[in-house]
Structure formats: C-alpha cells, structure tokens
Design a protein around this motif. Structure first.
Motif, PDB file in Angstrom:
ATOM      1  N   ASN A  60      -6.346  -1.391   4.061  1.00  0.00           N
ATOM      2  CA  ASN A  60      -5.878  -0.511   2.996  1.00  0.00           C
ATOM      3  C   ASN A  60      -5.046   0.637   3.570  1.00  0.00           C
ATOM      4  O   ASN A  60      -4.997   1.722   3.012  1.00  0.00           O
ATOM      5  CB  ASN A  60      -7.083   0.058   2.239  1.00  0.00           C
ATOM      6  N   ALA A  61      -4.401   0.387   4.722  1.00  0.00           N
ATOM      7  CA  ALA A  61      -3.627   1.417   5.397  1.00  0.00           C
ATOM      8  C   ALA A  61      -2.258   1.587   4.752  1.00  0.00           C
ATOM      9  O   ALA A  61      -1.682   0.654   4.180  1.00  0.00           O
ATOM     10  CB  ALA A  61      -3.465   1.060   6.875  1.00  0.00           C
ATOM     11  N   LEU A  62      -1.733   2.778   4.854  1.00  0.00           N
ATOM     12  CA  LEU A  62      -0.441   3.134   4.259  1.00  0.00           C
ATOM     13  C   LEU A  62       0.692   2.277   4.812  1.00  0.00           C
ATOM     14  O   LEU A  62       0.834   2.116   6.022  1.00  0.00           O
ATOM     15  CB  LEU A  62      -0.163   4.615   4.548  1.00  0.00           C
ATOM     16  N   GLU A  63       1.549   1.732   3.907  1.00  0.00           N
ATOM     17  CA  GLU A  63       2.702   0.927   4.305  1.00  0.00           C
ATOM     18  C   GLU A  63       4.024   1.510   3.818  1.00  0.00           C
ATOM     19  O   GLU A  63       5.059   1.323   4.453  1.00  0.00           O
ATOM     20  CB  GLU A  63       2.578  -0.493   3.736  1.00  0.00           C
ATOM     21  N   THR A  71       2.173  -2.955  -6.271  1.00  0.00           N
ATOM     22  CA  THR A  71       1.780  -1.897  -5.337  1.00  0.00           C
ATOM     23  C   THR A  71       0.391  -1.366  -5.669  1.00  0.00           C
ATOM     24  O   THR A  71      -0.108  -1.542  -6.786  1.00  0.00           O
ATOM     25  CB  THR A  71       2.775  -0.725  -5.387  1.00  0.00           C
ATOM     26  N   ALA A  72      -0.188  -0.720  -4.693  1.00  0.00           N
ATOM     27  CA  ALA A  72      -1.472  -0.038  -4.895  1.00  0.00           C
ATOM     28  C   ALA A  72      -1.373   1.341  -4.254  1.00  0.00           C
ATOM     29  O   ALA A  72      -1.037   1.460  -3.069  1.00  0.00           O
ATOM     30  CB  ALA A  72      -2.609  -0.833  -4.283  1.00  0.00           C
ATOM     31  N   LEU A  73      -1.644   2.394  -5.015  1.00  0.00           N
ATOM     32  CA  LEU A  73      -1.639   3.752  -4.485  1.00  0.00           C
ATOM     33  C   LEU A  73      -2.921   3.974  -3.695  1.00  0.00           C
ATOM     34  O   LEU A  73      -4.020   3.853  -4.249  1.00  0.00           O
ATOM     35  CB  LEU A  73      -1.530   4.761  -5.629  1.00  0.00           C
ATOM     36  N   VAL A  74      -2.783   4.290  -2.400  1.00  0.00           N
ATOM     37  CA  VAL A  74      -3.972   4.411  -1.555  1.00  0.00           C
ATOM     38  C   VAL A  74      -4.198   5.821  -1.035  1.00  0.00           C
ATOM     39  O   VAL A  74      -5.303   6.133  -0.555  1.00  0.00           O
ATOM     40  CB  VAL A  74      -3.915   3.424  -0.367  1.00  0.00           C
ATOM     41  N   CYS A  75      -3.169   6.684  -1.095  1.00  0.00           N
ATOM     42  CA  CYS A  75      -3.352   8.042  -0.593  1.00  0.00           C
ATOM     43  C   CYS A  75      -2.235   8.925  -1.138  1.00  0.00           C
ATOM     44  O   CYS A  75      -1.238   8.433  -1.667  1.00  0.00           O
ATOM     45  CB  CYS A  75      -3.348   8.081   0.933  1.00  0.00           C
ATOM     46  N   GLY A  76      -2.405  10.228  -0.995  1.00  0.00           N
ATOM     47  CA  GLY A  76      -1.369  11.125  -1.475  1.00  0.00           C
ATOM     48  C   GLY A  76      -1.506  12.532  -0.945  1.00  0.00           C
ATOM     49  O   GLY A  76      -2.621  13.038  -0.763  1.00  0.00           O
ATOM     50  N   ILE A 116      10.553   5.095  -0.212  1.00  0.00           N
ATOM     51  CA  ILE A 116      11.287   5.071  -1.478  1.00  0.00           C
ATOM     52  C   ILE A 116      11.346   6.521  -1.957  1.00  0.00           C
ATOM     53  O   ILE A 116      10.316   7.180  -2.128  1.00  0.00           O
ATOM     54  CB  ILE A 116      10.652   4.123  -2.516  1.00  0.00           C
ATOM     55  N   CYS A 117      12.570   7.034  -2.130  1.00  0.00           N
ATOM     56  CA  CYS A 117      12.773   8.471  -2.315  1.00  0.00           C
ATOM     57  C   CYS A 117      13.523   8.764  -3.604  1.00  0.00           C
ATOM     58  O   CYS A 117      14.445   8.034  -3.993  1.00  0.00           O
ATOM     59  CB  CYS A 117      13.572   9.008  -1.117  1.00  0.00           C
ATOM     60  N   LYS A 157       0.849  -1.189   0.000  1.00  0.00           N
ATOM     61  CA  LYS A 157       0.000   0.000   0.000  1.00  0.00           C
ATOM     62  C   LYS A 157       0.889   1.245   0.000  1.00  0.00           C
ATOM     63  O   LYS A 157       1.626   1.505   0.947  1.00  0.00           O
ATOM     64  CB  LYS A 157      -0.911   0.005   1.215  1.00  0.00           C
ATOM     65  N   LEU A 158       0.786   2.018  -1.060  1.00  0.00           N
ATOM     66  CA  LEU A 158       1.702   3.123  -1.335  1.00  0.00           C
ATOM     67  C   LEU A 158       1.008   4.468  -1.183  1.00  0.00           C
ATOM     68  O   LEU A 158      -0.118   4.661  -1.635  1.00  0.00           O
ATOM     69  CB  LEU A 158       2.236   2.981  -2.762  1.00  0.00           C
ATOM     70  N   GLY A 159       1.705   5.408  -0.549  1.00  0.00           N
ATOM     71  CA  GLY A 159       1.295   6.806  -0.530  1.00  0.00           C
ATOM     72  C   GLY A 159       2.365   7.636  -1.216  1.00  0.00           C
ATOM     73  O   GLY A 159       3.493   7.179  -1.380  1.00  0.00           O
TER      74      GLY A 159
END
Length: 400
Positions: free
Chosen positions: A85-88, A34-39, A114-115, A8-10
C-alpha cells in the motif's frame, strides 16, 4: 482471479476549506483506478488529520509536511508496515508557487506526479522539471481538465478532416465574474493567493483560466501558438495581478485567433466557449453545455454532434463517454478521464501523451504562453514570440 491493482495515490494540498482538492479526489475515485493512501493536506496538522480521517485514512498516514510524507511513504513501504500500500503517484493541488518543488522531490524518488495547472510560476523552473523528468522512470501529467471532455476530442477529430478545410480562425473566450469585487480583502483564501504574484506567478486570470483557453486552442487545432499581442489589466488599482485580458495570436498552421480571459465579468459563472473556423465549416463548443458540439458548413448545413456511448463519434471521443446519450456527463467525468488515462499510462508503461493526457510538453508550452503574454502587455501589446521549449523524444506532447 486476483483483484485489480489500484494506483496508490497521495495528495499534497486539498485540506478542509480548499476547493480543487475535493474535485481531484472525486475524479480520481470515479473509475476505481486509484486508491488514496496518504496525504499532506494542510500545514496545519489538525486540518490534515481531519481531512484524512474524513477520507477513511488513519492519522498516521496524514502529514503536515509533504517532505516528511515522501520520505516516510516511498520505497518498499517498510516504514509504514504496508509494502502493498506504498505511495506510487502524487497529486499536487497546492498554490502555483510550490508545484515545481513538490513535483521535483517526488520525481527524484521515482514517484509519478499529476499536478494542477499551471505547472509553476516560471518557464525556467518548469524547464528544470522537464530536465529531471527526461530519462526518469516517473511520469508527469497536468490537469488541463477540458481536454478530458469527449466533444473536445470530437472537435479535434473534425478539425483535422480534409472536408473541414485548413483551420483559418480561432476565437476562445473564458469569462467568470468571481473577482468582480475585491474578495482578497474579504477573507477569501482562494482570491488571496490567486492575486498574489509570489504565490500565483506572473499572471492572474491569464494564469488561472487563460492557460486553459490556450491549451484548448492548441489541442483542437493540433497546432502550436507561436506569437501573440496581449493586453492584461486589473479593474482595481491595488490588485497586483491581472483579472482581465485579451490576446491576438498566430498558430504554426497559419491560422490567427483571439483569446479573452477575464474574471471580472459580473454574472458569468464558467463561460468557456471556443469557435474554430476552417475553409469549409466552423465548430462551436461551450463548456457549460459540454455534451453538444455544433458544426456549421459553409452551405448552411448545421450538424449537432452529441456525446454518448451509443453515438457515431470518433474513437477517442467514444473512449471518454461512459453513458448512453441523454445521460449528461460533465466536469467531474472529464476530470476523471485524466486520472483514468494517467493510471493506464503508468500501468501500461506508456507516456501520458500516448494515453491522451497532457504532460510536461503542455506544461512547458503553457508557461511559455503566460510569460509571452505578460511581456507583450508590459510592452504596450507588442507582438511577442512564444518560446518553443525543447523537450526530449520521450517527453513529446499531444501535438503531433
């Protein structure tokens, strides 16, 4: 059979009008890992919501403040009513000056990071980040994209063979033309922050693309750059950071080399080329023709190595090929290899280095390289040692 659990990716940064955020998102979803869940895509809430909704995110999972996002989205997810579905993992695609602060906040909450590179604006702040990581359950990856190319891994493999001979010389050139004019005075957001020392850090072109050239040299030769003599300059008297530079350098394995990083080469697009010479042969790779690696033996034999899942390549190169030969793979696929590798590292409980992904060790060496280059240039090109940052045993990088 249960469905595969996606990471779960932000994301912080990458809103409407930005460039690299969209590239990260495309790479992250290419392999379905991955799944984008927030931003928190922008400080402008309207921009953040517009970006998120275009990515099928609901408005309540879009933020203008990354700290608010971290506070809301972490933990078991009760605050968002979606514990599964929480941010990981957090993807950081902001200007350089905010990289470390955001990463530290995420890591303190147990969130993987990841930067985009470089890791920060000073070696001291990246050392603080490394100290926080040491012993943390969170992992950290740095997106040196070109280390995701199959033929870069093939080059590393060949350079390590006895038949190639000890590495003696490395020549790397990374030239672009996009700053040949003063775009920062013409409304370019990208040029504006990249030429601002407060946001970009101590180096301009050297920080942006010289850092990539540095990582490529160290990775292919499997040796650390330990000293350099650099000249950094700008084509414009009122441009605060370098847009052009070159450095001579020494490697721990005894090889010497030259590195050119310039963004004022009018007409050049993304011309990254590296040549590595051993006792018995030489290697040549061009980023704009990434599926070809040329090996030239001293006796005149020329071998052209080609990418492809059906080619006789080393195991590491084959693992980064998706398609049979003749089906070109490029920048997005290389970027995706980093995201896929990081997702595997997290799911398997191994370090980024064990998954073949640059991490905090590479972040430290990259910042040490940039600070040494700036110091050398300010001292009329004097030979300057590159600090060898100490890292814990659990933070060792790709150099063996």
């Amino acid at each position: 059979m249960s469905a595969k659990a996606l990471l779960k990716l932000g994301m912080v940064g990458g809103g409407q009008g930005a460039f690299i955020g969209a590239v990260h998102r495309a790479a992250a979803r290419l392999d379905g890992e991955t799944a984008l869940v927030c931003g928190s895509f922008s400080r402008d809430m309207a921009n953040s919501v517009e970006t998120g909704e275009a990515l099928s995110l609901s408005a309540d999972r879009c933020y203008s403040d990354y700290a608010q996002m971290l506070a809301t989205e972490t933990g078991a997810g009760e605050s968002i009513g979606k514990p599964d579905n929480a941010l990981e993992c957090l993807s950081i695609v902001t200007p350089n000056d905010s990289h470390v602060a955001i990463a530290k906040d995420a890591i303190a909450r147990g969130i993987h990071v990841i930067c985009d590179k470089p890791a920060g604006v000073s070696l001291s702040e990246v050392e603080e980040l490394a100290a926080l990581l040491n012993g943390s359950a969170a992992s950290y990856a740095l997106t040196h994209t070109y280390l995701g190319y199959p033929m870069v891994w093939q080059a590393r493999h060949i350079a390590a063979q006895k038949s190639f001979g000890p590495v003696r010389k490395v020549v790397v050139n990374y030239t672009q033309g996009w700053l040949a004019s003063q775009l920062e005075k013409e409304g370019s957001r990208q040029a504006s922050w990249r030429t601002d020392p407060k946001r970009s850090g101590p180096a301009g072109a050297f920080g942006d693309i010289g850092s990539h050239a540095h990582s490529l040299v160290e990775f292919i030769t499997n040796s650390r750059m330990n000293s350099l003599s650099a000249r950094l300059s700008s084509a414009f008297a009122d441009r605060a950071l370098d847009d052009d530079g070159e450095a001579r350098f020494n490697l721990d394995n005894g090889a010497t080399g030259t590195l050119i990083a310039s963004q004022i080469c009018a007409g050049d697009e993304n011309t990254l080329t590296i040549r590595v010479y051993g006792e018995n042969a030489g290697l040549e790779w061009h980023q704009m023709e990434p599926n070809t690696l040329t090996e030239r033996a001293q006796g005149g034999l020329v071998t052209v190595h080609r990418a492809g899942a059906d080619k006789p390549l080393c195991e590491e190169a084959l693992a980064r090929c998706r398609l049979p030969s003749g089906h070109p793979e490029g920048y997005l696929e290389a970027f995706a290899n980093l995201y896929r590798g990081f997702a595997h590292a997290i799911s398997q409980g191994i370090t980024p280095a064990q998954a073949g992904i640059p991490g905090i060790a590479e972040a430290l060496r990259g910042m040490a390289f940039l600070e040494a280059a700036v110091a050398s240039s300010e001292n009329d090109g004097a030979w300057t040692d590159i600090k060898a940052p100490s890292v814990g045993p659990d933070l060792k990088g790709l150099l063996s």
